[in-house]
Design a protein around this motif. Structure first.
Motif, PDB file in Angstrom:
ATOM      1  N   ALA A 191     -20.003  62.657  17.359  1.00 46.57           N
ATOM      2  CA  ALA A 191     -20.261  63.715  18.677  1.00 46.57           C
ATOM      3  C   ALA A 191     -19.891  65.068  18.054  1.00 46.57           C
ATOM      4  O   ALA A 191     -20.551  66.037  18.398  1.00 46.57           O
ATOM      5  N   ASP A 192     -18.982  65.375  17.331  1.00 44.40           N
ATOM      6  CA  ASP A 192     -18.574  66.505  16.987  1.00 44.40           C
ATOM      7  C   ASP A 192     -19.639  67.211  15.916  1.00 44.40           C
ATOM      8  O   ASP A 192     -19.766  68.283  15.907  1.00 44.40           O
ATOM      9  N   GLU A 193     -20.233  66.489  15.059  1.00 44.58           N
ATOM     10  CA  GLU A 193     -20.961  66.775  14.207  1.00 44.58           C
ATOM     11  C   GLU A 193     -22.377  67.314  14.974  1.00 44.58           C
ATOM     12  O   GLU A 193     -23.134  68.233  14.804  1.00 44.58           O
ATOM     13  N   LEU A 194     -22.783  66.429  16.107  1.00 47.22           N
ATOM     14  CA  LEU A 194     -23.726  66.597  16.771  1.00 47.22           C
ATOM     15  C   LEU A 194     -23.712  68.103  17.493  1.00 47.22           C
ATOM     16  O   LEU A 194     -24.522  69.026  17.569  1.00 47.22           O
ATOM     17  N   TRP A 195     -22.436  68.304  17.973  1.00 41.43           N
ATOM     18  CA  TRP A 195     -22.032  69.627  18.606  1.00 41.43           C
ATOM     19  C   TRP A 195     -22.045  70.763  17.625  1.00 41.43           C
ATOM     20  O   TRP A 195     -22.584  71.867  18.035  1.00 41.43           O
ATOM     21  N   ARG A 196     -21.650  70.581  16.486  1.00 43.20           N
ATOM     22  CA  ARG A 196     -21.695  71.919  15.422  1.00 43.20           C
ATOM     23  C   ARG A 196     -23.097  72.048  15.070  1.00 43.20           C
ATOM     24  O   ARG A 196     -23.365  73.415  15.028  1.00 43.20           O
ATOM     25  N   ARG A 197     -24.129  71.167  14.931  1.00 43.51           N
ATOM     26  CA  ARG A 197     -25.417  71.428  14.509  1.00 43.51           C
ATOM     27  C   ARG A 197     -26.108  72.208  15.968  1.00 43.51           C
ATOM     28  O   ARG A 197     -26.737  73.047  15.627  1.00 43.51           O
ATOM     29  N   ALA A 198     -25.630  71.881  17.122  1.00 47.31           N
ATOM     30  CA  ALA A 198     -26.310  72.397  18.390  1.00 47.31           C
ATOM     31  C   ALA A 198     -25.743  73.928  18.499  1.00 47.31           C
ATOM     32  O   ALA A 198     -26.566  74.553  18.953  1.00 47.31           O
ATOM     33  N   CYS A 199     -24.681  73.894  18.180  1.00 42.78           N
ATOM     34  CA  CYS A 199     -24.043  75.451  18.040  1.00 42.78           C
ATOM     35  C   CYS A 199     -24.578  76.400  16.795  1.00 42.78           C
ATOM     36  O   CYS A 199     -24.335  77.586  17.116  1.00 42.78           O
ATOM     37  N   ARG A 200     -24.946  75.714  15.743  1.00 40.25           N
ATOM     38  CA  ARG A 200     -25.283  76.673  14.978  1.00 40.25           C
ATOM     39  C   ARG A 200     -26.823  76.197  14.345  1.00 40.25           C
ATOM     40  O   ARG A 200     -26.887  75.592  13.230  1.00 40.25           O
ATOM     41  N   PRO A 201     -27.694  76.448  15.095  1.00 40.92           N
ATOM     42  CA  PRO A 201     -29.148  76.454  14.559  1.00 40.92           C
ATOM     43  C   PRO A 201     -29.402  77.108  13.299  1.00 40.92           C
ATOM     44  O   PRO A 201     -28.935  78.248  13.108  1.00 40.92           O
ATOM     45  N   ASP A 202     -30.393  76.613  12.403  1.00 44.94           N
ATOM     46  CA  ASP A 202     -30.524  77.464  11.134  1.00 44.94           C
ATOM     47  C   ASP A 202     -32.060  77.968  11.343  1.00 44.94           C
ATOM     48  O   ASP A 202     -33.086  77.369  11.706  1.00 44.94           O
ATOM     49  N   ALA A 203     -32.070  79.218  10.780  1.00 41.50           N
ATOM     50  CA  ALA A 203     -33.142  79.782  10.663  1.00 41.50           C
ATOM     51  C   ALA A 203     -34.183  79.289   9.327  1.00 41.50           C
ATOM     52  O   ALA A 203     -33.296  79.271   8.266  1.00 41.50           O
ATOM     53  N   GLN A 204     -35.149  79.002   9.382  1.00 39.83           N
ATOM     54  CA  GLN A 204     -35.827  78.330   8.080  1.00 39.83           C
ATOM     55  C   GLN A 204     -36.334  79.236   7.265  1.00 39.83           C
ATOM     56  O   GLN A 204     -37.439  79.184   6.941  1.00 39.83           O
ATOM     57  N   LEU A 205     -35.505  80.107   6.773  1.00 43.78           N
ATOM     58  CA  LEU A 205     -35.867  81.132   5.742  1.00 43.78           C
ATOM     59  C   LEU A 205     -36.281  80.872   4.601  1.00 43.78           C
ATOM     60  O   LEU A 205     -37.179  81.145   3.994  1.00 43.78           O
ATOM     61  N   LYS A 206     -35.772  79.584   3.963  1.00 44.49           N
ATOM     62  CA  LYS A 206     -35.976  79.176   2.765  1.00 44.49           C
ATOM     63  C   LYS A 206     -37.342  78.483   2.787  1.00 44.49           C
ATOM     64  O   LYS A 206     -38.166  78.912   2.039  1.00 44.49           O
TER      65      LYS A 206
END
Length: 350
Positions: A191-206
């Motif tokens: 749940a903590d990992e899911l929340w972390r990913r939700a809070c910090r979406p990645d721009a797909q620059l690479k």
């Protein structure tokens, strides 16, 4: 409908505003309608592009104790994601903050921490900006990037038969919402990992740079308003339709939330808030593109095919696709709200 002089922006909606008001004025500009605007080709052998966006209330600040770090991260992400859709390398952000006088120094520093952390993650920086006081908070940024001449990705350029690819890992934001509102449960660490990913979406620059440098994409657009709105806009930009597979491979943690919530993976993947890219590529290149991106640690999968007609369908002989879209100046425009109501509105009642 009222007369033309009495029309409101709400009458037109975002798409109508673009076609009725903006295109007649600016449609002749190179890159009109793309995620990033073309500025100039400069002597150093690069093209400069720019984009500007304001930050809405982050969904995560409605689901839990509000934290301006999340707003700062999102402000940077939504602008950098537009550069990703152009295949650009970011040069920096110029920010503009309107904040109430009652904002504490600690809150302001959390906002700055979020912007700076996202910039560091994507190897760029805040280059300047402005701050002023106002009754309500308004956060805006402009991102500047550079492209190799001739490689810049645009929304136009796709052809019938091209394959549509989704770049990135969809579903994290609204999977977190389902957990936060009690419609699914996970062990604490997951749940903590899911929340972390939700809070910090990645721009797909690479991914954007890889696609642009290799000439692997005919058209691209970032998924800012949901998969349906993105595919629909790409189709309109190219005078085409699309047949979607309706199938998605979700990351294991997101797939488990979908299973518990009684959702088909497609229902969760077509939502907004994860800032992926949709890319149109030649049918013969689709496998290579997916393999190339995965080889660089970037998730990608084929999700559909561009077709001759304007229709959007689920499957070759399937029903019309009437997906979820977050469109400004419309009833579906994002303005926040109560968490459980938002989840029901975006994902339906299951």
């Amino acid at each position: 409908m009222s007369g033309a002089t009495e029309l409101t922006l709400g009458d037109l909606g975002e798409r109508g505003i673009q076609e009725r008001v903006l295109r007649p004025r600016y449609g002749a500009l190179e890159g009109f309608g793309d995620d990033s605007a073309f500025l100039a080709a400069v002597e150093t052998g690069c093209e400069l592009v720019a984009t500007t966006d304001s930050c809405p209330t982050p969904v995560v600040n409605i689901l839990a104790e509000p934290d301006l770090f999340h707003a700062g991260w999102l402000l940077a992400t939504i602008n950098l994601s537009d550069l990703a859709a152009a295949g650009a390398e970011p040069l920096g952000l110029v920010v503009n903050y309107t904040l109430p006088k009652t904002t504490t120094v600690a809150e302001f520093e959390r906002l700055l921490d979020g912007v700076d952390a996202c910039c560091r993650e994507h190897r760029t920086k805040v280059a300047g900006g402005d701050i002023r006081d106002g009754a309500t908070m308004q956060l805006t940024a402009t991102a500047i990037g550079r492209c190799v001449p001739g490689s810049r990705l645009r929304r136009s350029g796709a052809q019938e038969g091209d394959r549509l690819l989704l770049v990135g890992s969809p579903g994290y934001l609204w999977a977190a919402a389902l957990v936060k509102t009690g419609r699914a449960s996970l062990p604490e660490a997951l749940a903590d990992e899911l929340w972390r990913r939700a809070c910090r979406p990645d721009a797909q620059l690479k991914a954007g740079r890889i696609l642009a440098a290799g000439g692997l994409a005919r058209a691209a657009m970032d998924v800012s308003d949901g998969l349906f709105a993105t595919v629909r806009t790409l189709c309109e930009a190219n005078g085409l339709g699309a047949t979607m597979t309706g199938e998605f491979e979700l990351d294991a943690i997101v797939a488990e939330v979908a299973r518990q919530s009684g959702l088909h993976p497609f229902e969760l993947a077509q939502t907004w808030g994860d800032w992926g890219l949709v890319v149109a590529t030649r049918a013969e290149d689709a496998g290579l593109v997916v393999k190339t991106l995965w080889g660089e640690g970037v998730p990608a999968q084929e999700i559909g095919t561009m077709t001759a007609g304007p229709a959007l369908t689920l499957g070759a002989d399937g029903p019309a696709w009437e997906g979820t879209a977050q469109e400004r100046f419309s009833a579906s425009s994002w303005h926040g709200g109560e968490a459980a109501t938002l989840v029901a509105a975006v994902l339906g009642h299951h």
